[in-house]
Design an enzyme around this catalytic site. Structure first.
Site, PDB file in Angstrom:
ATOM      1  NE  ARG A  35      -1.933   0.769   3.980  1.00 23.82           N
ATOM      2  CZ  ARG A  35      -1.456   1.668   4.842  1.00 23.82           C
ATOM      3  NH1 ARG A  35      -0.305   1.455   5.436  1.00 23.82           N
ATOM      4  NH2 ARG A  35      -2.118   2.765   5.110  1.00 23.82           N
ATOM      5  NE  ARG A  40      -0.790   9.930   7.300  1.00 24.47           N
ATOM      6  CZ  ARG A  40       0.199  10.206   8.140  1.00 24.47           C
ATOM      7  NH1 ARG A  40       0.395  11.459   8.540  1.00 24.47           N
ATOM      8  NH2 ARG A  40       0.975   9.243   8.596  1.00 24.47           N
ATOM      9  NE  ARG A  61      16.943  -1.658   0.294  1.00 26.67           N
ATOM     10  CZ  ARG A  61      16.396  -0.556   0.789  1.00 26.67           C
ATOM     11  NH1 ARG A  61      16.884   0.632   0.486  1.00 26.67           N
ATOM     12  NH2 ARG A  61      15.368  -0.630   1.610  1.00 26.67           N
ATOM     13  NE  ARG A 113      16.588   9.179   5.467  1.00 33.02           N
ATOM     14  CZ  ARG A 113      16.004   8.722   6.554  1.00 33.02           C
ATOM     15  NH1 ARG A 113      14.751   9.042   6.822  1.00 33.02           N
ATOM     16  NH2 ARG A 113      16.645   7.955   7.398  1.00 33.02           N
ATOM     17  CD  GLU A 160      19.845   8.580   5.584  1.00 33.51           C
ATOM     18  OE1 GLU A 160      19.042   7.855   4.964  1.00 33.51           O
ATOM     19  OE2 GLU A 160      19.790   8.790   6.803  1.00 33.51           O
ATOM     20  CE1 TYR A 193      14.750  -1.001   9.789  1.00 42.63           C
ATOM     21  CE2 TYR A 193      12.419  -1.097  10.352  1.00 42.63           C
ATOM     22  CZ  TYR A 193      13.627  -0.441  10.362  1.00 42.63           C
ATOM     23  OH  TYR A 193      13.730   0.780  10.978  1.00 42.63           O
ATOM     24  CG  ASP A 244      10.569   0.524  13.418  1.00 49.75           C
ATOM     25  OD1 ASP A 244      11.558   1.060  12.891  1.00 49.75           O
ATOM     26  OD2 ASP A 244       9.402   0.672  12.993  1.00 49.75           O
TER      27      ASP A 244
END
Ligand code: FAD
Ligand code: NA
Length: 389
Positions: free
Chosen positions: A175, A179, A258, A289, A312, A360, A362
């Site tokens: 997805r 918003r 990566r 960024r 980056e 991954y 968090d």
């Protein structure tokens, strides 16, 4: 000291296990890390010229909706009221991200209501309606329509993967959030903030218990010390949070990752970009960024003559690079299944964390998963002699 438990890796996963084992069970714990500092990828330090706190391995924003994790982390640090927001540059203009009503109205030079904006995006997404997208490019168009996809997603994703999205599998995205209001908070979690005194202060507090000994510059696979793999496995229980393929000497092949190259620069200006993160969404800028860490702590009394920024650059990792994000190709997934079998069969060794599970995670997920491993495996083993597997 002779350890009751050896932990390989002093990131959030390893330190959560260490802290619980010492505090809850009174165990003697040795934590080894091959790096010269604790904290894994969440480690931060002061940039020398400016005194600004730098997240050494990339910007780390803490957020969670998990009540247990929130209660746990607050034992070691307080959090600021920092709320993360991201902006993006496209064709020389700055937009609000993630894509929201401000982005849409600016992009289409319009004054659309939420309902009108939704109708417009649905109409544009209709271009590929009813087709089965075979690559990420078609998937993106099908999700949010060509104009927004091409402006904000296509080239950014291409830079992240160093691959044209037409050659990336559609499955990378399920997805793309849009918003239809002006809410541009990056995270939706109940709790969010940055550790008031920095990540390293938080991490050091977790390792403070006198039963915990941390040994830095110590690699598990280096035989020259007493807590190496060959000396420990089979004698002392181990929690291993390094790369799972490395543990088994890459017997089933390398798992692919990566990595990010950070280009750090101190500038003779008090404020470079007015906010902590600006994405560069177009192809003509090679970096993805720019982070300006001073903005993570507006409450701090940083000097105003200089600032530090980090650009980056994203690329595939080679041996020797820091592994950051699992690539997760189908070959990787097949290899991972074999490594999982090997890991399960390895007696008295538990595999955890980002590298140990090739996932991954968090920070709040790494901590939550370590708390579960402690409850479900470590405690039953030491209290009731349940086998560690
Ligand atoms: P790590 O932190 O990677 O710790 C593993 C440790 O094991 C390392 O210190 C390593 O040196 C050590 N080790 C490995 N092999 C050996 C060996 N052979 N011998 C001894 N030691 C060894 N999370 C968030 O919640 N918010 C964010 O904004 C966020 N941003 C991120 C940005 C980037 C670029 C990355 C890569 C991650 C980010 N994360 C973020 C995730 C966060 O870093 C992880 O949740 C956390 O690192 C997981 O902790 P861990 O203990 O599993 O692994
Ligand atoms: Na095991």
């Amino acid at each position: 000291m002779t350890a009751d438990l050896v932990i390989v890796g002093s990131g959030f996963f390893g330190l959560t296990i260490a802290e619980q084992a010492a505090t809850e069970l009174g165990l003697k714990v040795v934590v080894i890390d091959r790096r010269h500092h604790i904290g894994g990828n969440a480690y931060s330090e002061k940039e020398e010229q400016t005194g600004i706190e730098i997240h050494r391995y990339g910007a780390h924003l803490f957020h969670t909706s998990n009540e247990r994790v929130w209660e746990y982390v607050n034992r070691f640090t307080t959090f600021t009221d920092y709320v993360h927001k991201v902006y993006g540059v496209h064709k020389g203009e700055v937009y609000s991200l993630p894509i929201n009503l401000a982005t849409i109205n600016q992009f289409f030079r319009a004054n659309l209501t939420p309902g009108q904006a939704k109708e417009l995006i649905q109409e544009q997404a209709g271009e590929l309606a009813g087709t089965d997208p075979q690559n990420l490019n078609d998937k993106g168009i099908q999700l949010i329509g060509r104009p927004l996809y091409e402006a904000f997603i296509k080239h950014y994703t291409g830079k992240q993967w160093q691959t044209d999205p037409k050659d990336l599998p559609a499955g990378i995205i399920s997805r793309l959030p849009v918003r239809y209001n002006y809410d541009n908070r990056y995270f939706n979690d109940k709790y969010e903030g940055l550790p008031t005194n920095g990540y390293t202060a938080w991490i050091e507090k977790m390792a403070e218990h006198p039963n915990i000994e941390v040994r830095l510059n110590t690699d598990f696979f280096d035989e020259s010390h007493e807590y190496s793999k060959n000396k420990v496995v089979g004698n002392i229980p181990v929690v291993y949070t390094g790369p799972v393929d490395r543990y088994f000497d890459y017997a089933e092949g390398d798992l692919s990752w990566r990595t990010i190259d950070f280009e750090e620069e101190v500038l003779e200006v008090g404020d470079f970009q007015g906010t902590s993160v600006v994405n560069y969404n177009d192809a003509d800028v090679p970096y993805t960024r720019v982070i300006e860490p001073r903005h993570f702590h507006p409450e701090r009394d940083y000097q105003t003559e200089k600032t530090v920024i980090m650009r980056e650059f994203s690329r595939f990792a080679e041996k020797g690079d820091e592994p950051y994000y699992p690539v997760n190709t189908s070959a990787d997934r097949e290899r991972l299944l074999k490594y999982r079998d090997l890991a399960a069969a390895e007696k008295d060794v538990l595999f955890g964390g980002r590298l140990g599970t090739y996932k991954y995670l968090d920070m709040h997920m790494a901590i939550g998963s370590a708390l579960s491993m402690f409850d479900n495996k470590i405690r039953p083993h030491f209290e009731s002699g349940v086998k560690l597997e």
